[in-house]
Design a protein around this motif. Structure first.
Motif, PDB file in Angstrom:
ATOM      1  N   ASP A 167     -14.066  26.730  28.170  1.00 33.46           N
ATOM      2  CA  ASP A 167     -14.768  27.565  29.152  1.00 33.46           C
ATOM      3  C   ASP A 167     -14.859  29.014  28.674  1.00 33.46           C
ATOM      4  O   ASP A 167     -15.894  29.665  28.822  1.00 33.46           O
ATOM      5  N   ASP A 205     -17.378  29.270  25.827  1.00 32.95           N
ATOM      6  CA  ASP A 205     -18.732  29.161  26.357  1.00 32.95           C
ATOM      7  C   ASP A 205     -19.155  30.450  27.062  1.00 32.95           C
ATOM      8  O   ASP A 205     -20.307  30.871  26.971  1.00 32.95           O
ATOM      9  N   MET A 206     -18.202  31.086  27.734  1.00 36.45           N
ATOM     10  CA  MET A 206     -18.485  32.295  28.490  1.00 36.45           C
ATOM     11  C   MET A 206     -18.982  33.430  27.591  1.00 36.45           C
ATOM     12  O   MET A 206     -19.792  34.254  27.999  1.00 36.45           O
ATOM     13  N   GLU A 252     -23.166  41.001  27.928  1.00 36.55           N
ATOM     14  CA  GLU A 252     -22.270  39.872  28.167  1.00 36.55           C
ATOM     15  C   GLU A 252     -21.073  40.284  29.019  1.00 36.55           C
ATOM     16  O   GLU A 252     -20.640  39.532  29.897  1.00 36.55           O
ATOM     17  N   ILE A 259     -20.128  38.627  32.526  1.00 39.19           N
ATOM     18  CA  ILE A 259     -18.797  38.064  32.781  1.00 39.19           C
ATOM     19  C   ILE A 259     -18.199  38.682  34.038  1.00 39.19           C
ATOM     20  O   ILE A 259     -17.624  38.002  34.890  1.00 39.19           O
ATOM     21  N   ASN A 280     -19.911  37.266  37.111  1.00 38.04           N
ATOM     22  CA  ASN A 280     -19.564  35.873  37.395  1.00 38.04           C
ATOM     23  C   ASN A 280     -18.116  35.704  37.822  1.00 38.04           C
ATOM     24  O   ASN A 280     -17.794  34.911  38.705  1.00 38.04           O
ATOM     25  N   ASP A 281     -17.218  36.433  37.163  1.00 42.22           N
ATOM     26  CA  ASP A 281     -15.786  36.217  37.356  1.00 42.22           C
ATOM     27  C   ASP A 281     -15.151  37.222  38.299  1.00 42.22           C
ATOM     28  O   ASP A 281     -14.046  37.004  38.787  1.00 42.22           O
TER      29      ASP A 281
END
Length: 589
Positions: free
Chosen positions: A119, A122-123, A178, A182, A185-186
């Protein structure tokens, strides 16, 4: 109670009986899921600060708490990404990340830990390279591994210590995007240490300057009230972003100026000519080559590139890196070369310097074709290549003694001291090169280049290894010394702002291979220039937008249609007309 809390934090280091106060009375509250950027000068204690939050360094005074609990040492709840990657060279991408996951999640089964690794890979977009080792990765990919490793530990807070500063502009932009993705998303809490104001404005909710040490403290914070997601090209024309960027930059410049300069304004450059110009006076017998080199044929078209090509042999056949680079430069012009990595900028510069053989076409400097290196061209590289066992003075004097053999010892000494003083090293002339900071070493390199009185000054990413704020200072130094000499100059850069600040013309190169000139933008801004004045000039953001549009058109190896490039020029011309009308109306009022 805030998520992360620093109260009255101070830190000092003791060495050789002397105490250096690095940080003093640092207070900071960070909310959960907040993105905070801390900007400051090199040596201001930013890395010490992030190391204390990470638990790697203990504070002398004050307290640091995370969710109310005091930080007493390192823990996986704080993921750290430093400027250097610190990867195990014998492990693959997956192996490097798995090493951290296996340590933090010892109680989980193998499959669960593998999912964590996959994961994280991929992130950061490295699934295709998960089985490669660090030696097989680019600098940007290695930094992605470091980010993935930190994320794989599922930290509650992500600490980023200048993670992108060693990367080129394009790779840096991609990783900035990126990191923002991130974060979106996180929703990690993030503290980013950076010297790049644009990076801070693009990514952060809040920006806090760390004033220069010793005893560094926080300056006023700046709130970034710009909706997400943010687009760097759109933000260039966004009034809020322009105002914020200008305010932060102005503050940092003011703080930097308060540190003082050690330039002695009373020094006067001796009236002594280098050996090739002395030949004109017929006062000494010199070789015919020296006499011929001293004559200027034509101040117009002083430097000419004629269908310049560079071809390298490869196992798969000839590779044409530069193909048909052609332009004319007048005496005293300052040109910047800009384009994406691999477009051949440094290759062109090395051919002008005579350090790289020309495959086809030619370069003519002051009526003479260049076929080898010579003292009429001074080069300042990204790393200044000083003799570490010599002092700053001796490194500059080494060249001066060769170029001015007819001058007296006192005159040569005055030349060396003059230029070292002009670059702010009056008090550091006797320091060994090995003991100088990177910024000071580059100052020596600049002083050495100007002291040789070259016909052509060549600068290859001269400030690329320095943080943004030190770079600003040295750009001012360069412009100040150049203003006096008016030497013809070419500077290779990735930095859009640097390209505009320094240049009379920005030469934009297309992507390689087969790179050539894609556009030439004339920079009609008054000199002398300062970064602060530039930010206030109405045409500055127009020039900036044109360069950004050009770079975006060629991003990712693209080969845009000529109509796209014409549209960029037309857009810039329309903006110039609008600015001119606004200025005319303002003058009428």
């Amino acid at each position: 109670m805030s998520f992360l809390d620093l109260k009255g934090v101070s830190k000092s280091y003791r060495s050789a009986g002397e105490t250096t106060h690095v940080l003093k009375d640092i207070n900071l509250e960070v909310a959960e899921r907040e993105f905070v950027a801390i900007v400051g000068f090199s040596g201001s204690g930013k890395t010490t600060l992030i190391s204390m939050i990470a638990g790697l360094v203990e504070a002398d005074e004050g307290e640091i708490t995370l969710k109310g609990a005091a930080i007493k040492g390192p823990s996986p709840d704080r993921g750290v990404v430093f400027q250097n990657y610190s990867l195990m060279p014998w492990l693959t991408v997956a192996g490097n990340i798995g090493l951290a996951v296996d340590e933090v999640f010892k109680d989980e089964d193998t499959r669960t830990r593998q999912i964590r690794v996959d994961d994280a890979i991929d992130m950061v977009g490295l699934t295709h390279a998960k089985d490669r080792r660090p030696a097989e990765l680019s600098g940007g990919m290695r930094q992605r591994v470091a980010v993935a490793r930190a994320l794989a530990m599922s930290p509650e807070i992500l600490l980023l210590d200048e993670p992108l500063s060693a990367l080129d502009a394009l790779t840096r932009a991609k990783l900035q995007d990126e990191i923002e993705q991130i974060w979106e998303n996180d929703q990690k809490t993030v503290i980013l240490i950076t010297n790049d104001v644009d990076e801070a404005v693009l990514l952060a909710d809040r920006i806090i300057p760390l004033n220069p040490g010793p005893g560094a403290t926080f300056g006023p914070e700046f709130k970034v009230d710009i909706p997400r997601p943010r687009d760097r090209v759109e933000m260039n024309a966004m009034p809020k972003a322009i105002e914020l960027r200008s305010a932060i930059t102005s503050y940092l410049l003011e703080v930097g100026a308060e540190r003082g300069a050690d330039v002695d304004g009373d020094l006067i450059l001796p009236d002594v000519q280098p050996i090739d110009l002395q030949a004109k006076r017929k006062s000494i017998e010199l070789p015919k080559a020296y006499v011929e080199a001293a004559q200027t044929v034509n101040e117009k078209k002083y430097l000419e590139f004629v269908n310049l090509k560079k071809i390298y042999p490869t196992p798969k056949g000839p590779l044409t890196v530069v193909d048909g680079f052609e332009t004319r430069i007048d005496k005293g012009e300052f040109i910047t070369l800009i384009g994406h990595s691999g477009c051949g900028k440094s290759t062109v510069l090395s051919m002008v310097a005579g350090l790289n053989e020309i495959s086809d076409g030619g370069i003519v400097l002051d009526g003479r074709e260049i076929d080898t290196a010579g003292p009429d061209r001074a080069v300042v590289f990204q790393a200044p290549s000083l003799m570490p066992w010599m002092t700053a003075y001796e490194n500059v004097a080494l060249g001066v003694e060769r170029v001015y053999p007819h001058a007296s010892d006192a005159e040569r000494r005055d030349i060396v001291e003059y230029y070292l003083s002009r670059v702010g090293l009056a008090d550091a002339m006797t320091k060994m090169a090995a003991d100088l900071s990177n910024g000071m070493k580059q100052r020596v390199g600049i002083a050495r280049a100007f002291a040789l009185s070259p016909k052509l000054l060549l600068l290859d990413e001269p400030f690329g290894m320095l943080d943004s704020l030190t770079r600003w200072e040295l750009q001012e130094v360069l412009m100040d010394v150049w203003k006096r000499t008016q030497v013809t100059a070419i500077c290779v850069t990735h930095d859009v702002d640097e390209a505009i600040l320094l240049a009379d013309k920005c030469v934009m190169m297309t992507n390689g291979p087969n790179a050539r000139i894609g556009n030439i933008m004339e920079v009609d801004l008054p000199r002398p220039r300062s970064r602060k004045a530039l930010l206030e000039h109405p045409d500055y953001y127009r020039y900036r937008q044109e360069l950004l549009d050009f770079l975006e058109a060629y991003e990712g190896g693209a080969n845009p249609d000529p109509a796209v490039l014409e549209a960029i020029k037309a857009k810039s011309a329309a903006s110039a007309e609008k600015n001119a009308q606004a200025a005319s109306l303002q003058a009428a009022e």
